[in-house]
Design an enzyme around this catalytic site. Structure first.
Site, PDB file in Angstrom:
ATOM      1  N   GLN A 133       0.994  -1.019  -0.078  1.00 27.94           N
ATOM      2  CA  GLN A 133      -0.026   0.068   0.211  1.00 27.94           C
ATOM      3  C   GLN A 133       0.887   1.064  -0.042  1.00 27.94           C
ATOM      4  O   GLN A 133       1.608   1.414   0.897  1.00 27.94           O
ATOM      5  CB  GLN A 133      -1.088  -0.037   1.221  1.00 27.94           C
ATOM      6  CG  GLN A 133      -1.781   1.301   1.455  1.00 27.94           C
ATOM      7  CD  GLN A 133      -1.083   2.049   2.249  1.00 27.94           C
ATOM      8  OE1 GLN A 133      -0.657   1.939   3.466  1.00 27.94           O
ATOM      9  NE2 GLN A 133      -1.205   3.582   1.968  1.00 27.94           N
ATOM     10  N   TYR A 135       1.359   5.181   0.241  1.00 26.83           N
ATOM     11  CA  TYR A 135       1.077   6.634   0.663  1.00 26.83           C
ATOM     12  C   TYR A 135       1.542   7.343  -0.680  1.00 26.83           C
ATOM     13  O   TYR A 135       2.534   7.273  -1.063  1.00 26.83           O
ATOM     14  CB  TYR A 135       1.722   7.172   1.933  1.00 26.83           C
ATOM     15  CG  TYR A 135       0.669   6.745   3.060  1.00 26.83           C
ATOM     16  CD1 TYR A 135      -0.800   7.649   3.119  1.00 26.83           C
ATOM     17  CD2 TYR A 135       0.580   5.781   3.903  1.00 26.83           C
ATOM     18  CE1 TYR A 135      -1.534   7.273   4.245  1.00 26.83           C
ATOM     19  CE2 TYR A 135      -0.093   5.621   4.956  1.00 26.83           C
ATOM     20  CZ  TYR A 135      -1.283   6.410   5.242  1.00 26.83           C
ATOM     21  OH  TYR A 135      -2.246   6.217   6.053  1.00 26.83           O
ATOM     22  N   HIS A 281     -11.550   3.122   6.276  1.00 25.88           N
ATOM     23  CA  HIS A 281     -10.253   3.354   7.124  1.00 25.88           C
ATOM     24  C   HIS A 281     -10.712   2.836   8.595  1.00 25.88           C
ATOM     25  O   HIS A 281      -9.831   3.382   9.555  1.00 25.88           O
ATOM     26  CB  HIS A 281      -9.538   4.760   6.935  1.00 25.88           C
ATOM     27  CG  HIS A 281      -8.117   4.755   7.104  1.00 25.88           C
ATOM     28  ND1 HIS A 281      -7.355   4.932   6.112  1.00 25.88           N
ATOM     29  CD2 HIS A 281      -7.195   4.490   8.033  1.00 25.88           C
ATOM     30  CE1 HIS A 281      -6.122   4.891   6.190  1.00 25.88           C
ATOM     31  NE2 HIS A 281      -5.695   4.554   7.514  1.00 25.88           N
TER      32      HIS A 281
HETATM   33  C1  LIG Z   1      -3.875   1.527  13.690  1.00 23.91           C
HETATM   34  C2  LIG Z   1      -4.218   1.407  12.361  1.00 23.91           C
HETATM   35  C3  LIG Z   1      -3.435   1.945  11.495  1.00 23.91           C
HETATM   36  C4  LIG Z   1      -3.741   1.770   9.936  1.00 23.91           C
HETATM   37  N1  LIG Z   1      -2.704   2.455   9.077  1.00 23.91           N
HETATM   38  C5  LIG Z   1      -3.100   2.416   7.904  1.00 23.91           C
HETATM   39  C6  LIG Z   1      -2.122   2.491   6.689  1.00 23.91           C
HETATM   40  O1  LIG Z   1      -0.990   2.866   7.104  1.00 23.91           O
HETATM   41  N2  LIG Z   1      -2.467   2.420   5.441  1.00 23.91           N
HETATM   42  C7  LIG Z   1      -3.800   2.003   5.195  1.00 23.91           C
HETATM   43  O2  LIG Z   1      -3.832   2.104   3.725  1.00 23.91           O
HETATM   44  N3  LIG Z   1      -4.746   1.936   5.965  1.00 23.91           N
HETATM   45  C8  LIG Z   1      -4.324   1.900   7.394  1.00 23.91           C
HETATM   46  N4  LIG Z   1      -5.268   1.442   8.492  1.00 23.91           N
HETATM   47  C9  LIG Z   1      -6.331   1.106   8.061  1.00 23.91           C
HETATM   48  C10 LIG Z   1      -6.546  -0.323   7.489  1.00 23.91           C
HETATM   49  O3  LIG Z   1      -5.973  -0.581   6.437  1.00 23.91           O
HETATM   50  C11 LIG Z   1      -8.223  -0.955   7.339  1.00 23.91           C
HETATM   51  O4  LIG Z   1      -8.932  -0.162   6.358  1.00 23.91           O
HETATM   52  C12 LIG Z   1      -9.016  -0.812   8.755  1.00 23.91           C
HETATM   53  O5  LIG Z   1      -8.163  -1.366   9.747  1.00 23.91           O
HETATM   54  C13 LIG Z   1     -10.265  -1.535   8.598  1.00 23.91           C
HETATM   55  O6  LIG Z   1     -10.777  -1.668   9.709  1.00 23.91           O
HETATM   56  P1  LIG Z   1     -10.823  -2.568  10.807  1.00 23.91           P
HETATM   57  O7  LIG Z   1      -9.865  -2.335  11.638  1.00 23.91           O
HETATM   58  O8  LIG Z   1     -12.359  -2.402  11.339  1.00 23.91           O
HETATM   59  O9  LIG Z   1     -10.703  -4.020  10.316  1.00 23.91           O
HETATM   60  C14 LIG Z   1      -5.051   1.630   9.651  1.00 23.91           C
HETATM   61  C15 LIG Z   1      -5.830   1.019  10.518  1.00 23.91           C
HETATM   62  C16 LIG Z   1      -5.505   0.874  12.059  1.00 23.91           C
HETATM   63  C17 LIG Z   1      -6.366   0.442  13.059  1.00 23.91           C
END
Ligand SMILES: Cc1cc2nc3c(=O)[nH]c(=O)nc-3n(C[C@H](O)[C@H](O)[C@H](O)COP(=O)(O)O)c2cc1C
Length: 382
Positions: A133, A135, A281
């Site tokens: 992924q 950014y 997200h």
């Molecule tokens: C602590 C944390 C950090 C995250 N960091 C990123 C990231 O760096 N890049 C990204 O695309 N999504 C990030 N996400 C979103 C996750 O990829 C995903 O969309 C999300 O966790 C899905 O929801 P769930 O935690 O309820 O399964 C993050 C989520 C969490 C909880």
């Protein structure tokens, strides 16, 4: 039913509670929280759980298979590990734990640009199967360099992100003064002292760093400086002008993550993307937004034959995965569930969590008399 996991933790909620006991508060808050008042964090799961499925008990049933084809690859289950930033801060070495487990179970692992393992290491651990992924970097030179590294690491799928045009407003992280590496304020030191296995593992694996970004960034940034570095280095605001050169450059599959509307799904198709992840997200960006499952149904119905429609946010169990698939998602991802698993059970956490979710999903399919993953929509109560 074979219970192929640690029977003390038969649900993601058990893992979450155990994780809470093992991680310092500042790191658990970062993992567990949503944004603003956490409205959408809770809505994601509660609206997903409003979806009901109907069984067909009298069908001839020949057994259920979780196998799913996505982008020409047969995965062993219709779910994967979503990209999560700063993973090593929440549990030392957790991206490696999860990448290895994903490889073992033949499900996708997505590495975040801002996590604590590099593209090259994730690729090594998964024999070139890890997705990456990105950014979006502000400088084309940096963008091209990272994409070339992903290509050299034989990464099959590049995921670009559209739902971070600006940083989420997260009161807990602001209050905790979250920093990378963790700032040792008195409050944080006290929190760490209360979590000896986290502290010992941090000593063992070393201070977490942004391994993929290491070549490009100054050392030892606190939250403010990190925010500035991220602001200057990345621009999450995607548009046609930014997506087109990536599409031209990237020969593998390209996925847009963070789609929450039909207009953006249409744009993704027009710009030649191969897949979208309908996601908010995990409720960490727009507290006033819709749950992720809400737009999914229409997007999947309208565009599911033109682009692979996947989904994440709020999924915490086999029945939740079944609900998302029945609503039209081809594939689901989870972020927090796997991190709770890694933090609760360390090296065994990834394996445990995947086995648990597989067992639960298999049980749902047997109960519904649903033989194939693609048949879930026939069981949706409309
Ligand atoms: C602590 C944390 C950090 C995250 N960091 C990123 C990231 O760096 N890049 C990204 O695309 N999504 C990030 N996400 C979103 C996750 O990829 C995903 O969309 C999300 O966790 C899905 O929801 P769930 O935690 O309820 O399964 C993050 C989520 C969490 C909880």
């Amino acid at each position: 039913m074979a219970l192929d996991f640690n029977n003390d933790y038969p649900s993601i909620d058990d893992l979450r509670l155990k994780a809470k006991k093992r991680i310092p508060k500042f790191a658990f808050d970062y993992l567990d929280g949503g944004c603003n008042e956490d409205v959408n964090l809770h809505r994601n799961t509660s609206e997903l759980r409003n979806i009901q499925l109907t069984p067909q008990y009298l069908r001839n049933f020949n057994g259920a298979s979780l196998k799913t084809n996505l982008f020409g690859v047969e995965y062993d289950a219709p779910f994967g590990i979503a990209p999560v930033g700063l993973q090593g801060l929440m549990w030392p070495n957790s991206p490696e734990i999860l990448a290895k487990a994903a490889f073992k179970h033949n499900v996708p692992f997505i590495l975040s640009t801002v996590t604590t393992t590099s593209i090259e290491r994730a690729s090594e651990l998964t024999e070139g199967k890890a997705w990456f992924q990105l950014y979006h970097p502000t400088e084309n030179r940096l963008r091209d360099d990272i994409i070339k590294r992903a290509e050299a690491a034989e990464c099959p799928v590049l995921v670009i992100l559209c739902d971070v045009p600006t940083f989420g407003f997260r009161p807990r992280d602001i209050r905790n003064g979250l920093a990378m590496p963790p700032k040792m304020s008195i409050a944080n030191v006290l929190q760490v002292l209360g979590k000896p296995s986290w502290a010992l593992n941090t000593l063992k694996y070393g201070q977490p760093n942004f391994e993929t970004l290491k070549p490009y960034m100054p050392k030892g940034l606190d939250l403010k400086q990190l925010g500035k570095f991220m602001d200057a280095t990345f621009s999450g605001r995607l548009n046609e002008e930014k997506i087109k050169p990536i599409r031209d450059m990237w020969k593998g599959k390209l996925v847009l993550k963070g789609v929450a509307s039909e207009v953006d799904a249409q744009e993704a198709i027009r710009l030649g993307l191969d897949g979208i992840i309908v996601s908010n997200h995990g409720g960490r960006q727009l507290d006033a937004g819709e749950s992720s499952i809400k737009p999914l149904t229409n997007i999947a119905a309208k565009y599911g034959d033109q682009i692979e429609v996947m989904m994440d946010s709020g999924v915490r169990s086999g029945p939740d995965i079944a609900r998302a698939l029945a609503s039209g998602a081809k594939f689901t991802f989870m972020g927090r569930s796997f991190m709770y698993g890694a933090a609760a059970l360390g090296n065994k956490g990834g394996d445990h969590t995947i086995s648990l979710l597989k067992t639960e999903l298999q049980q749902v399919m047997e109960q519904l008399c649903c033989e194939r993953v693609e048949d879930f929509p026939f069981h949706l109560v409309k």
